[in-house]
Design a protein around this motif. Structure first.
Motif, PDB file in Angstrom:
ATOM      1  N   TYR A  11       0.793  -1.015  -0.197  1.00  0.00           N
ATOM      2  CA  TYR A  11       0.044  -0.137   0.000  1.00  0.00           C
ATOM      3  C   TYR A  11       0.801   1.300   0.030  1.00  0.00           C
ATOM      4  N   THR A  12       0.349   2.147  -0.752  1.00  0.00           N
ATOM      5  CA  THR A  12       1.119   3.588  -0.624  1.00  0.00           C
ATOM      6  C   THR A  12      -0.047   4.645  -0.434  1.00  0.00           C
ATOM      7  N   ALA A  13       0.409   5.518   0.223  1.00  0.00           N
ATOM      8  CA  ALA A  13      -0.269   6.836   0.523  1.00  0.00           C
ATOM      9  C   ALA A  13      -0.262   7.853  -0.340  1.00  0.00           C
ATOM     10  N   SER A  14       0.569   7.765  -1.507  1.00  0.00           N
ATOM     11  CA  SER A  14       0.959   8.857  -2.375  1.00  0.00           C
ATOM     12  C   SER A  14      -0.413   9.279  -2.944  1.00  0.00           C
ATOM     13  N   PHE A  15      -1.319   8.627  -3.048  1.00  0.00           N
ATOM     14  CA  PHE A  15      -2.512   9.475  -3.760  1.00  0.00           C
ATOM     15  C   PHE A  15      -3.196  10.555  -2.897  1.00  0.00           C
ATOM     16  N   THR A  16      -2.635  10.692  -1.867  1.00  0.00           N
ATOM     17  CA  THR A  16      -2.882  11.717  -1.098  1.00  0.00           C
ATOM     18  C   THR A  16      -2.606  13.168  -1.537  1.00  0.00           C
ATOM     19  N   ALA A  17      -1.802  13.074  -2.729  1.00  0.00           N
ATOM     20  CA  ALA A  17      -1.325  14.592  -3.217  1.00  0.00           C
ATOM     21  C   ALA A  17      -2.482  15.108  -3.948  1.00  0.00           C
ATOM     22  N   GLY A  18      -3.530  14.352  -4.386  1.00  0.00           N
ATOM     23  CA  GLY A  18      -4.684  14.852  -4.834  1.00  0.00           C
ATOM     24  C   GLY A  18      -5.749  13.809  -4.826  1.00  0.00           C
ATOM     25  N   SER A  19      -7.031  14.145  -5.279  1.00  0.00           N
ATOM     26  CA  SER A  19      -7.782  13.146  -5.332  1.00  0.00           C
ATOM     27  C   SER A  19      -8.143  12.920  -6.652  1.00  0.00           C
ATOM     28  N   LEU A  20      -9.217  13.207  -7.413  1.00  0.00           N
ATOM     29  CA  LEU A  20      -9.440  12.701  -8.864  1.00  0.00           C
ATOM     30  C   LEU A  20      -8.637  13.344  -9.605  1.00  0.00           C
ATOM     31  N   LEU A  21      -8.373  14.760  -9.395  1.00  0.00           N
ATOM     32  CA  LEU A  21      -7.564  15.451 -10.270  1.00  0.00           C
ATOM     33  C   LEU A  21      -7.852  15.614 -11.668  1.00  0.00           C
ATOM     34  N   LEU A  22      -9.345  16.302 -11.820  1.00  0.00           N
ATOM     35  CA  LEU A  22     -10.060  16.493 -12.981  1.00  0.00           C
ATOM     36  C   LEU A  22      -9.391  17.760 -13.662  1.00  0.00           C
ATOM     37  N   ASN A  35     -18.807  11.568 -16.654  1.00  0.00           N
ATOM     38  CA  ASN A  35     -18.010  10.109 -17.299  1.00  0.00           C
ATOM     39  C   ASN A  35     -16.319  10.481 -17.145  1.00  0.00           C
ATOM     40  N   LYS A  36     -16.038  11.608 -17.081  1.00  0.00           N
ATOM     41  CA  LYS A  36     -14.653  11.828 -16.985  1.00  0.00           C
ATOM     42  C   LYS A  36     -14.337  11.665 -15.621  1.00  0.00           C
ATOM     43  N   LYS A  37     -15.037  12.077 -14.638  1.00  0.00           N
ATOM     44  CA  LYS A  37     -14.808  11.720 -13.317  1.00  0.00           C
ATOM     45  C   LYS A  37     -14.771  10.096 -12.891  1.00  0.00           C
ATOM     46  N   ILE A  38     -15.946   9.310 -13.589  1.00  0.00           N
ATOM     47  CA  ILE A  38     -15.833   7.776 -13.547  1.00  0.00           C
ATOM     48  C   ILE A  38     -14.456   7.320 -14.039  1.00  0.00           C
ATOM     49  N   LEU A  39     -14.049   7.886 -15.149  1.00  0.00           N
ATOM     50  CA  LEU A  39     -12.631   7.254 -15.996  1.00  0.00           C
ATOM     51  C   LEU A  39     -11.755   7.519 -14.801  1.00  0.00           C
ATOM     52  N   LEU A  40     -11.839   8.652 -14.277  1.00  0.00           N
ATOM     53  CA  LEU A  40     -10.527   9.025 -13.217  1.00  0.00           C
ATOM     54  C   LEU A  40     -10.574   8.279 -12.089  1.00  0.00           C
ATOM     55  N   PHE A  41     -11.849   7.813 -11.891  1.00  0.00           N
ATOM     56  CA  PHE A  41     -12.145   7.028 -10.565  1.00  0.00           C
ATOM     57  C   PHE A  41     -11.472   5.640 -10.826  1.00  0.00           C
ATOM     58  N   TYR A  42     -11.964   5.111 -12.018  1.00  0.00           N
ATOM     59  CA  TYR A  42     -11.105   3.744 -12.798  1.00  0.00           C
ATOM     60  C   TYR A  42      -9.727   3.879 -12.556  1.00  0.00           C
ATOM     61  N   GLN A  55     -12.266   9.781   1.302  1.00  0.00           N
ATOM     62  CA  GLN A  55     -13.890  10.292   1.284  1.00  0.00           C
ATOM     63  C   GLN A  55     -13.840  11.153  -0.050  1.00  0.00           C
ATOM     64  N   ARG A  56     -12.962  12.146  -0.177  1.00  0.00           N
ATOM     65  CA  ARG A  56     -12.987  13.117  -1.221  1.00  0.00           C
ATOM     66  C   ARG A  56     -12.978  12.445  -2.796  1.00  0.00           C
ATOM     67  N   ILE A  57     -12.305  11.608  -2.768  1.00  0.00           N
ATOM     68  CA  ILE A  57     -12.379  10.481  -3.976  1.00  0.00           C
ATOM     69  C   ILE A  57     -13.868   9.939  -4.414  1.00  0.00           C
ATOM     70  N   LEU A  58     -14.165   9.473  -3.328  1.00  0.00           N
ATOM     71  CA  LEU A  58     -15.826   8.873  -3.480  1.00  0.00           C
ATOM     72  C   LEU A  58     -16.802  10.141  -3.451  1.00  0.00           C
ATOM     73  N   LYS A  59     -16.434  11.238  -2.976  1.00  0.00           N
ATOM     74  CA  LYS A  59     -17.191  12.290  -3.359  1.00  0.00           C
ATOM     75  C   LYS A  59     -17.338  12.801  -4.755  1.00  0.00           C
ATOM     76  N   GLU A  60     -16.195  12.902  -5.152  1.00  0.00           N
ATOM     77  CA  GLU A  60     -15.922  13.616  -6.442  1.00  0.00           C
ATOM     78  C   GLU A  60     -16.456  12.780  -7.554  1.00  0.00           C
ATOM     79  N   ALA A  61     -16.182  11.344  -7.290  1.00  0.00           N
ATOM     80  CA  ALA A  61     -16.516  10.135  -8.253  1.00  0.00           C
ATOM     81  C   ALA A  61     -18.213  10.066  -8.429  1.00  0.00           C
ATOM     82  N   GLY A  62     -18.812  10.414  -7.243  1.00  0.00           N
ATOM     83  CA  GLY A  62     -20.480  10.584  -7.344  1.00  0.00           C
ATOM     84  C   GLY A  62     -20.828   9.289  -6.316  1.00  0.00           C
ATOM     85  N   ILE A  63     -19.804   8.382  -6.003  1.00  0.00           N
ATOM     86  CA  ILE A  63     -20.329   7.208  -5.080  1.00  0.00           C
ATOM     87  C   ILE A  63     -20.771   7.923  -3.702  1.00  0.00           C
TER      88      ILE A  63
END
Length: 202
Positions: A3-14, A79-86, A149-157
């Motif tokens: 596991y890495t925590a590096s994704f905390t540099a940003g959420s979806l980054l749209l 759909n861009k947010k969904i692709l970024l979530f993926y 949490q922010r990723i889930l919110k930005e994605a719409g989950i």
């Protein structure tokens, strides 16, 4: 995988991903990373922050097929947010495991209310098989919880602290099946009937 925590540099980054999309599509993201940082293409004041965000975009870019970005170019914002979530899930095992162990299980149990403490419990449980979690500082751990949490919110989950299925046309979801990742339909919280209809038409 570790596991890495590096994704905390940003959420979806749209916005940031959109700004460097031409470099991704031209296969020049690695070649011109210094130019992107120097010219502040991604519009972030701090150079150190620009480097961290660009590194995250590079990781996500390498984690998915180029067709994801070709699809992204002309997609709607949702759909861009969904692709970024993926792409974010593909890049980070901790997010894949969290979605599988917590979000999908809750959805199947018809439990839609969500509390950030569930992320804390998940990390505690996973620390036995992922000792790297114990190496995170309290600040890093808090940031991980915040950004998940922010990723889930930005994605719409996650909408108003309730789990919500993502919505798009069948042909859009079919794209992920064609990529060989039908699991993503379940992670997007599509119901069994929807998933079978979409997968059945491939």
């Amino acid at each position: 995988m570790k596991y890495t925590a590096s994704f905390t540099a940003g959420s979806l980054l749209l916005d940031e991903t959109t700004r460097v999309l031409k470099y991704i599509l031209n296969g020049e993201l690695e070649l011109k990373k210094d130019e992107i940082i120097k010219k502040n293409i991604i519009k972030i004041n701090s150079e150190a922050a620009r480097k961290r965000v660009l590194q995250e975009i590079r990781i996500r870019n390498k984690s998915v097929d180029k067709s994801v970005w070709e699809k992204f170019e002309n997609a709607s914002t949702s759909n861009k947010k969904i692709l970024l979530f993926y792409s974010t899930l593909k890049a980070y095992p901790v997010l894949i495991d969290f979605m599988k162990d917590v979000i999908v299980n809750k959805w199947k149990s018809l439990k839609k209310d969500f509390d950030e403490r569930e992320i804390e419990v998940f990390l505690d449980k996973k620390s036995a098989e992922h000792p790297e979690i114990e190496e995170w500082s309290e600040t890093t751990r808090a940031k991980v919880i915040q950004v998940i949490q922010r990723i889930l919110k930005e994605a719409g989950i996650l909408v108003n602290n309730k789990l919500t299925a993502l919505e798009s046309a069948d042909h859009f979801w079919r794209f992920f099946v064609q990529l060989g990742d039908p699991w993503f339909l379940e992670f997007a919280l599509l119901n069994k009937e929807q998933r079978e209809r979409i997968i059945g038409r491939i």
